[in-house]
Design a protein around this motif. Sequence first.
Motif, PDB file in Angstrom:
ATOM      1  N   ASN A 182       0.829  -1.204   0.000  1.00 57.52           N
ATOM      2  CA  ASN A 182       0.000   0.000   0.000  1.00 57.52           C
ATOM      3  C   ASN A 182       0.864   1.255   0.000  1.00 57.52           C
ATOM      4  OD1 ASN A 182       0.754   0.530   2.730  1.00 57.52           O
ATOM      5  ND2 ASN A 182      -0.857  -0.894   3.432  1.00 57.52           N
ATOM      6  N   SER A 217       1.222   3.850   2.058  1.00 60.90           N
ATOM      7  CA  SER A 217       1.951   4.215   3.271  1.00 60.90           C
ATOM      8  C   SER A 217       3.204   3.364   3.441  1.00 60.90           C
ATOM      9  CB  SER A 217       1.044   4.080   4.496  1.00 60.90           C
ATOM     10  OG  SER A 217       0.573   2.744   4.638  1.00 60.90           O
ATOM     11  N   THR A 218       3.098   2.073   3.167  1.00 61.16           N
ATOM     12  CA  THR A 218       4.259   1.196   3.271  1.00 61.16           C
ATOM     13  C   THR A 218       5.296   1.543   2.207  1.00 61.16           C
ATOM     14  OG1 THR A 218       2.834  -0.600   4.089  1.00 61.16           O
ATOM     15  CG2 THR A 218       5.041  -1.205   3.324  1.00 61.16           C
ATOM     16  N   MET A 250       7.236   4.491   3.301  1.00 59.44           N
ATOM     17  CA  MET A 250       8.191   4.082   4.331  1.00 59.44           C
ATOM     18  C   MET A 250       9.416   3.424   3.711  1.00 59.44           C
ATOM     19  SD  MET A 250       5.766   2.508   7.326  1.00 59.44           S
ATOM     20  CE  MET A 250       4.556   3.509   8.184  1.00 59.44           C
ATOM     21  N   HIS A 263       4.252  -1.551  11.283  1.00 57.32           N
ATOM     22  CA  HIS A 263       3.171  -1.053  10.434  1.00 57.32           C
ATOM     23  C   HIS A 263       2.513  -2.191   9.658  1.00 57.32           C
ATOM     24  CE1 HIS A 263       1.000   1.701   7.780  1.00 57.32           C
ATOM     25  NE2 HIS A 263       1.481   1.031   6.751  1.00 57.32           N
TER      26      HIS A 263
END
Length: 315
Positions: free
Chosen positions: A72, A74-75, A78, A269
């Motif tokens: 996704n 957000s990952t 990161m 996460h």
Amino acid sequence: MVKNRTKAGGWLFLVEVLWVMAVIFGISPYLPEMNMLENTIFSEVVFALPPLIYIVLTKVKVKEWIPHNRLNLSTALMVVLFTALLMPVVSWLNMFSMIFAKNYVNDTVGVLTDMPLWLGLLSMAVIPAVFEELVYRGIYYRTFRGRGFLQAALACGIAFGISHLNFNQFSYALLLGVVFCALMEATGSIYATILSHFIINGWSVVANKILPPLIEALQDMQAAMGQPVTTVTDVYTQTELFNTLRGYTVVAAVSGCLAFGVLVWIMKHCRRTDHMRQIMQDKDTAEGGRTFLSVPFIAGAVLGFIYMASRELYF
């Protein structure tokens, strides 16, 4: 428990090293001259061929072997941050290896300068990231996974490092081989390592495009102001190299610690904390013997190191 295929992995590694040596000395001299894109495709296919034959012969179910969870946004962001923090460590290792080894990456700079950016990214970043992650974090890592995470990651790192065929790139490819295994396990997705690999390779292509004009503009400004013009070279004296390393060590150390922190953040996460804790303990319950260092694996590593040493001395 993951099935132990370490002995087969050792033979796979030895066969691949012998195959690559056969291509270098027996086939490549008779091939027509290739451009960078053609050379990249040819090289990646050469390295991928033995692992592909291996999975066909052993009837491996690739989808079950290679983690491929959806990545996704957000990952992915990161992972971008993690990679950016990791790059100073890679640069430090690159400079450190230049104390005793030639920087072969510099040989491609002139070629990249004349290539369109998209073609450079395709040749140096997209194709290597996809092929090498599927081969090394996919097939190689999983083959050794029966020994536990730490040994599998180290075996994967050694194989990945030797695949670059020179000590300069081996120095940081070994680290990246291990770190990428941890990133794949932390996210449950090989897409994370493909993204990280692409960023690292892609940055060198982009930097090669944007830095020369910036340096030239700085030199023009200095000349117009009557200041000494800054000169930039890819060749460092030993003194310059040591001074640069000394000044860059703290930066690399701090950045590496921050990268580790982001990796832990990614793990939490993605809700992979228990999984990571378990695979770190697999060394106590792994099937088979105590080490991935089988006779064929050691033989393949020795042959690889002999070739790299010969390349430094005679090529």
